[in-house]
Design a protein around this motif. Structure first.
Motif, PDB file in Angstrom:
ATOM      1  N   LEU A 417      28.785  -2.523 -37.506  1.00 40.26           N
ATOM      2  CA  LEU A 417      28.281  -1.154 -37.634  1.00 40.26           C
ATOM      3  C   LEU A 417      29.411  -0.135 -37.762  1.00 40.26           C
ATOM      4  O   LEU A 417      29.396   0.719 -38.652  1.00 40.26           O
ATOM      5  CB  LEU A 417      27.410  -0.810 -36.404  1.00 40.26           C
ATOM      6  CG  LEU A 417      26.797   0.589 -36.404  1.00 40.26           C
ATOM      7  CD1 LEU A 417      25.713   0.703 -37.495  1.00 40.26           C
ATOM      8  CD2 LEU A 417      26.189   0.944 -35.047  1.00 40.26           C
ATOM      9  N   THR A 418      30.411  -0.260 -36.903  1.00 37.41           N
ATOM     10  CA  THR A 418      31.461   0.774 -36.875  1.00 37.41           C
ATOM     11  C   THR A 418      32.734   0.357 -37.588  1.00 37.41           C
ATOM     12  O   THR A 418      33.596   1.188 -37.890  1.00 37.41           O
ATOM     13  CB  THR A 418      31.837   1.080 -35.425  1.00 37.41           C
ATOM     14  OG1 THR A 418      32.304  -0.141 -34.829  1.00 37.41           O
ATOM     15  CG2 THR A 418      30.661   1.616 -34.645  1.00 37.41           C
ATOM     16  N   GLY A 419      32.866  -0.930 -37.847  1.00 38.56           N
ATOM     17  CA  GLY A 419      34.124  -1.412 -38.458  1.00 38.56           C
ATOM     18  C   GLY A 419      35.224  -1.545 -37.435  1.00 38.56           C
ATOM     19  O   GLY A 419      36.346  -1.929 -37.791  1.00 38.56           O
ATOM     20  N   LEU A 420      34.939  -1.275 -36.166  1.00 35.14           N
ATOM     21  CA  LEU A 420      35.974  -1.431 -35.132  1.00 35.14           C
ATOM     22  C   LEU A 420      36.049  -2.906 -34.722  1.00 35.14           C
ATOM     23  O   LEU A 420      35.189  -3.704 -35.082  1.00 35.14           O
ATOM     24  CB  LEU A 420      35.610  -0.602 -33.889  1.00 35.14           C
ATOM     25  CG  LEU A 420      35.580   0.915 -34.041  1.00 35.14           C
ATOM     26  CD1 LEU A 420      35.243   1.558 -32.693  1.00 35.14           C
ATOM     27  CD2 LEU A 420      36.918   1.444 -34.552  1.00 35.14           C
ATOM     28  N   ILE A 480      43.839   7.426 -32.937  1.00 32.38           N
ATOM     29  CA  ILE A 480      44.616   6.254 -32.480  1.00 32.38           C
ATOM     30  C   ILE A 480      45.997   6.266 -33.131  1.00 32.38           C
ATOM     31  O   ILE A 480      46.135   6.581 -34.301  1.00 32.38           O
ATOM     32  CB  ILE A 480      43.885   4.951 -32.881  1.00 32.38           C
ATOM     33  CG1 ILE A 480      42.549   4.824 -32.179  1.00 32.38           C
ATOM     34  CG2 ILE A 480      44.753   3.728 -32.627  1.00 32.38           C
ATOM     35  CD1 ILE A 480      42.630   4.489 -30.728  1.00 32.38           C
ATOM     36  N   ARG A 481      47.065   5.941 -32.405  1.00 36.06           N
ATOM     37  CA  ARG A 481      48.437   5.931 -32.942  1.00 36.06           C
ATOM     38  C   ARG A 481      49.071   4.549 -32.690  1.00 36.06           C
ATOM     39  O   ARG A 481      48.747   3.881 -31.699  1.00 36.06           O
ATOM     40  CB  ARG A 481      49.299   6.974 -32.230  1.00 36.06           C
ATOM     41  CG  ARG A 481      48.822   8.406 -32.406  1.00 36.06           C
ATOM     42  CD  ARG A 481      49.268   8.962 -33.810  1.00 36.06           C
ATOM     43  NE  ARG A 481      48.710  10.298 -33.985  1.00 36.06           N
ATOM     44  CZ  ARG A 481      47.521  10.528 -34.543  1.00 36.06           C
ATOM     45  NH1 ARG A 481      46.753   9.532 -34.963  1.00 36.06           N
ATOM     46  NH2 ARG A 481      47.066  11.773 -34.690  1.00 36.06           N
ATOM     47  N   GLY A 482      49.973   4.209 -33.512  1.00 29.97           N
ATOM     48  CA  GLY A 482      50.813   3.016 -33.301  1.00 29.97           C
ATOM     49  C   GLY A 482      50.018   1.747 -33.091  1.00 29.97           C
ATOM     50  O   GLY A 482      49.094   1.446 -33.857  1.00 29.97           O
ATOM     51  N   ASP A 483      50.394   0.987 -32.035  1.00 35.83           N
ATOM     52  CA  ASP A 483      49.788  -0.320 -31.795  1.00 35.83           C
ATOM     53  C   ASP A 483      48.500  -0.230 -30.970  1.00 35.83           C
ATOM     54  O   ASP A 483      47.910  -1.255 -30.632  1.00 35.83           O
ATOM     55  CB  ASP A 483      50.780  -1.216 -31.017  1.00 35.83           C
ATOM     56  CG  ASP A 483      51.982  -1.584 -31.862  1.00 35.83           C
ATOM     57  OD1 ASP A 483      51.838  -1.555 -33.121  1.00 35.83           O
ATOM     58  OD2 ASP A 483      53.055  -1.891 -31.304  1.00 35.83           O
ATOM     59  N   ASP A 484      48.087   1.004 -30.621  1.00 34.54           N
ATOM     60  CA  ASP A 484      46.883   1.140 -29.804  1.00 34.54           C
ATOM     61  C   ASP A 484      45.678   0.637 -30.586  1.00 34.54           C
ATOM     62  O   ASP A 484      45.660   0.705 -31.818  1.00 34.54           O
ATOM     63  CB  ASP A 484      46.663   2.619 -29.427  1.00 34.54           C
ATOM     64  CG  ASP A 484      47.863   3.145 -28.622  1.00 34.54           C
ATOM     65  OD1 ASP A 484      48.627   2.277 -28.106  1.00 34.54           O
ATOM     66  OD2 ASP A 484      48.045   4.363 -28.559  1.00 34.54           O
ATOM     67  N   PHE A 496      39.543   1.814 -25.308  1.00 32.57           N
ATOM     68  CA  PHE A 496      40.807   2.166 -25.948  1.00 32.57           C
ATOM     69  C   PHE A 496      41.911   1.446 -25.159  1.00 32.57           C
ATOM     70  O   PHE A 496      42.027   1.620 -23.955  1.00 32.57           O
ATOM     71  CB  PHE A 496      40.980   3.690 -25.891  1.00 32.57           C
ATOM     72  CG  PHE A 496      42.367   4.150 -26.238  1.00 32.57           C
ATOM     73  CD1 PHE A 496      42.714   4.412 -27.563  1.00 32.57           C
ATOM     74  CD2 PHE A 496      43.336   4.315 -25.254  1.00 32.57           C
ATOM     75  CE1 PHE A 496      44.000   4.832 -27.884  1.00 32.57           C
ATOM     76  CE2 PHE A 496      44.615   4.724 -25.586  1.00 32.57           C
ATOM     77  CZ  PHE A 496      44.954   4.990 -26.897  1.00 32.57           C
ATOM     78  N   LEU A 497      42.679   0.597 -25.880  1.00 31.75           N
ATOM     79  CA  LEU A 497      43.677  -0.219 -25.194  1.00 31.75           C
ATOM     80  C   LEU A 497      45.061   0.094 -25.749  1.00 31.75           C
ATOM     81  O   LEU A 497      45.266   0.085 -26.958  1.00 31.75           O
ATOM     82  CB  LEU A 497      43.367  -1.696 -25.415  1.00 31.75           C
ATOM     83  CG  LEU A 497      44.301  -2.677 -24.726  1.00 31.75           C
ATOM     84  CD1 LEU A 497      43.982  -2.802 -23.233  1.00 31.75           C
ATOM     85  CD2 LEU A 497      44.173  -4.060 -25.366  1.00 31.75           C
ATOM     86  N   LYS A 510      45.114  11.596 -22.407  1.00 26.19           N
ATOM     87  CA  LYS A 510      44.589  11.045 -23.657  1.00 26.19           C
ATOM     88  C   LYS A 510      43.060  10.992 -23.604  1.00 26.19           C
ATOM     89  O   LYS A 510      42.367  11.399 -24.554  1.00 26.19           O
ATOM     90  CB  LYS A 510      45.153   9.622 -23.849  1.00 26.19           C
ATOM     91  CG  LYS A 510      44.684   8.905 -25.076  1.00 26.19           C
ATOM     92  CD  LYS A 510      45.440   9.355 -26.296  1.00 26.19           C
ATOM     93  CE  LYS A 510      44.913   8.698 -27.549  1.00 26.19           C
ATOM     94  NZ  LYS A 510      45.585   9.179 -28.734  1.00 26.19           N
ATOM     95  N   ALA A 511      42.519  10.528 -22.446  1.00 27.10           N
ATOM     96  CA  ALA A 511      41.075  10.420 -22.287  1.00 27.10           C
ATOM     97  C   ALA A 511      40.431  11.819 -22.339  1.00 27.10           C
ATOM     98  O   ALA A 511      39.387  12.004 -22.986  1.00 27.10           O
ATOM     99  CB  ALA A 511      40.768   9.730 -20.958  1.00 27.10           C
ATOM    100  N   GLU A 512      41.092  12.762 -21.723  1.00 29.47           N
ATOM    101  CA  GLU A 512      40.585  14.145 -21.743  1.00 29.47           C
ATOM    102  C   GLU A 512      40.538  14.667 -23.177  1.00 29.47           C
ATOM    103  O   GLU A 512      39.591  15.346 -23.586  1.00 29.47           O
ATOM    104  CB  GLU A 512      41.502  15.053 -20.899  1.00 29.47           C
ATOM    105  CG  GLU A 512      41.295  14.938 -19.395  1.00 29.47           C
ATOM    106  CD  GLU A 512      39.905  15.432 -18.929  1.00 29.47           C
ATOM    107  OE1 GLU A 512      39.156  16.022 -19.746  1.00 29.47           O
ATOM    108  OE2 GLU A 512      39.543  15.177 -17.766  1.00 29.47           O
ATOM    109  N   LYS A 513      41.562  14.334 -23.908  1.00 28.47           N
ATOM    110  CA  LYS A 513      41.647  14.800 -25.299  1.00 28.47           C
ATOM    111  C   LYS A 513      40.491  14.216 -26.115  1.00 28.47           C
ATOM    112  O   LYS A 513      39.826  14.926 -26.901  1.00 28.47           O
ATOM    113  CB  LYS A 513      42.984  14.343 -25.897  1.00 28.47           C
ATOM    114  CG  LYS A 513      43.535  15.277 -26.922  1.00 28.47           C
ATOM    115  CD  LYS A 513      44.954  14.855 -27.264  1.00 28.47           C
ATOM    116  CE  LYS A 513      45.310  15.387 -28.607  1.00 28.47           C
ATOM    117  NZ  LYS A 513      46.576  14.849 -29.059  1.00 28.47           N
TER     118      LYS A 513
END
Ligand SMILES: Nc1nc2c(ncn2[C@@H]2O[C@H](COP(=O)(O)OP(=O)(O)OP(=O)(O)O)[C@@H](O)[C@H]2O)c(=O)[nH]1
Length: 578
Positions: A417-420, A480-484, A496-497, A510-513
């Motif tokens: 559904l999301t492609g994630l 999402i940035r880099g290897d996350d 989110f890992l 980050k979570a607040e953002k």
């Protein structure tokens, strides 16, 4: 390595063939050299015999002159001059032949010849001195002395002749027969001449022979008969053609017959005290021609032997050339076979080996085609070409299979559904984090869940719910940035890992953002309904190692639960994990 061995083998074969070739050619070459040397030595021997005969023959007109009146117009004078010139020429020729023959020079032959010339000069002076005296003033002793001096000239020359003959026999003992025969005839000619010379003093003075003369004549007669018997035996063995038989008959008739009869006649007259039936000059004139058949026979023996030597030399040369040609042709064929085998078999095989080794190593690059060779070699390279082509196709198939399985793997780890990434992918990351050998920086996890999502489904339908899920995923993914990585691990639950955690405070920020971003803009459904969506966040951090993932997930989940419990649309951070 292999080609070096092949090359060494080829060199060994060629060397072996050359050795065999030398064995084949060598005997014919030796034979050719022996015959050439025989011929050269026969020529020297011939010159020596000729010189000995002419020096011996010179005594004839000398004796005649000593028995003649002291007349300046005497025919004997002119004849003696001619004979002397002939023997000088023959000695000159022998001198040249001897100096060209290194072996003869080594044995002192040129020095012996110089002695011959000196003694000849002395003998000639003696003859001239006696001949210059008035006839009545010549004593038998003076004449004997002059004749004896001339004998010593021949005695000095005979060893030179014998040495020349010995050199021929030493080189080729098959030539012993003719050489001995020629020498025998020379001896016969010399001895008969000497008998005549012994009679000359008596014929000149008209006195009977003294005892020494008689003994001398008897001794020489005996020797001549002995030599005559040997000659008969030898001549029959060495030469047995009609011309020789005819010449032998003449020798018997004239030399052993007429010439010796004349000697006996003079001896008988001397013994009986009778007046000699002829003068010294007449005696010489009669007896010398009867020596000729002997000289002709000897000349024939020498010339025929030389002709045979020429024929033998030419045959040996032809045989040598033939052997050489055969050997060269064989060598050429051998080299051609080796070169052919190298070019047509060994080199292609080595190249085929290289190509197969390259194929085995996986080098499938196209190689230039080999030069055109035989059918078998062409078939071999065609087969290698087919092998290369099949390898290439297999490689292509392998790659396709790899791409396919990668795609399947991704599909298995992807949420449709999301492609994630889906839960399965998250678990894999979790396993890596929990591996007992894992070490390094702390990992951070933010779990978040859409608040009251059930109501959206219930109020606006499942499709609207799907649309919300997709939009939440899109917005967070954009942040999402880099290897996350971002994972949808449940219905409306996301994770989110980050494998390199910036610290719990930074994770909270980050979570607040994310929270603020999701709440900030409403999500519009396909039906045009605008929905404001909020999410609750649970944050945790853990160091990698055995069981780390479970601890991390439970801590983040507990924090999320706390956020829900705390009123939703908020962030809760778990206590640091031990
Ligand atoms: N549209 C849609 N709905 C889904 C999907 N997966 C799960 N859901 C729904 O998501 C809802 C989850 O509801 P709940 O677990 O009760 O949670 P909630 O309504 O968000 O309440 P709180 O989490 O406590 O705020 C259920 O109604 C599921 O049917 C999906 O793929 N699409």
């Amino acid at each position: 390595m292999l080609s070096r061995k092949l090359r060494l083998g080829a060199v060994a074969i060629v060397l072996g063939a050359l050795t065999l070739a030398t064995q084949v050619v060598s005997p014919t070459f030796q034979e050719y050299r022996r015959n050439t040397r025989s011929l050269e030595r026969m020529q020297v021997f011939h010159a020596a015999l000729r010189a000995a005969t002419l020096v011996s023959a010179e005594r004839g007109p000398g004796n005649s002159l000593m028995g003649d009146d002291n007349d300046p117009d005497s025919p004997y004078l002119a004849r003696l001059q001619t004979y002397r010139e002939s023997s000088d020429l023959a000695l000159d020729e022998l001198g040249r032949a001897l100096s060209a023959d290194s072996d003869a020079a080594g044995e002192g032959a040129p020095e012996a010849l110089t002695l011959v010339r000196q003694r000849l000069a002395v003998g000639r002076r003696e003859v001239d001195r006696v001949a210059a005296l008035p006839r009545q003033a010549r004593s038998p002793e003076q004449i004997r002395q002059a004749i004896t001096t001339m004998f010593t000239v021949v005695d000095t020359l005979v060893p030179v002749v014998n040495a020349c003959g010995a050199r021929i026999i030493e080189n080729d003992n098959k030539l012993a027969g003719p050489v001995i025969l020629a020498r025998l005839m020379g001896d016969l000619r010399e001895n008969a001449g000497r008998i005549g010379s012994l009679l000359v003093p008596s014929l000149v003075t008209g006195q009977p022979m003294n005892t020494a003369q008689r003994h001398g004549v008897n001794r020489l007669r005996g020797r001549v008969e002995q030599l005559g018997a040997t000659l008969e035996q030898h001549a029959a063995v060495v030469l047995h053609d009609d011309a020789t038989t005819h010449l032998m008959e003449q020798v018997q008739r004239r030399y052993f017959g007429a010439a010796l009869d004349l000697v006996d006649e003079v001896v008988q007259a001397s013994l009986a005290g009778r007046v000699y039936p002829l003068t010294a000059g007449q005696f010489t004139e009669r007896i010398v021609p009867d020596f000729r058949p002997l000289e002709t026979l000897r000349e024939r023996v020498v010339v025929l032997t030389m002709q045979r030597a020429v024929a033998a030399r030419d045959a040996a040369r032809n045989s040598m050339l033939l052997s050489l040609a055969a050997v060269l042709a064989s060598l050429l064929v051998l080299v051609a076979i080796l070169v052919g085998a190298d070019r047509l078999v060994f080199r292609p095989l080595l190249r085929a080996k290289r190509e197969i080794v390259e194929l085995a190593k996986g080098d499938l690059r196209e190689v230039p085609p080999p030069p055109a060779r035989g059918r078998e070699v062409t078939a071999l390279f065609e087969a290698i070409g087919v092998l290369r082509q099949r390898q290439r196709e297999a490689l292509v198939r392998d790659k396709e299979r790899q791409v396919l399985s990668e795609r399947l793997r991704r599909q298995a780890e992807t949420d449709a559904l999301t492609g994630l990434l889906n839960r399965r992918a998250l678990e894999q990351f979790g396993e890596e984090l929990s591996h007992p050998d894992s070490a390094g920086m702390a990992a951070g996890l933010i779990l978040f869940d859409i608040d009251y999502f059930k109501r959206i489904n219930d109020s606006h339908g499942h499709l609207a719910g799907d649309r919300v899920l997709q939009e939440v995923a899109r917005r967070v993914q954009a942040m999402i940035r880099g290897d996350d990585i971002l994972v949808r691990y449940g219905g409306e639950e996301f994770a989110f890992l980050t494998q390199a955690s910036p610290g719990r405070d930074a994770l909270r920020a980050k979570a607040e953002k994310l929270r603020a971003e999701l709440q900030a803009r409403p999500i519009v459904t396909e039906d045009g309904v605008s929905l404001t969506v909020t999410c609750s966040f649970g944050v945790a951090e853990v160091l990698p190692g055995d069981g780390a993932w479970l601890r991390l997930f439970q801590a983040a989940d507990a924090a999320l639960y706390a956020a829900k419990g705390g009123g939703r649309n908020r962030v809760e951070v778990a206590e640091p994990i031990e």
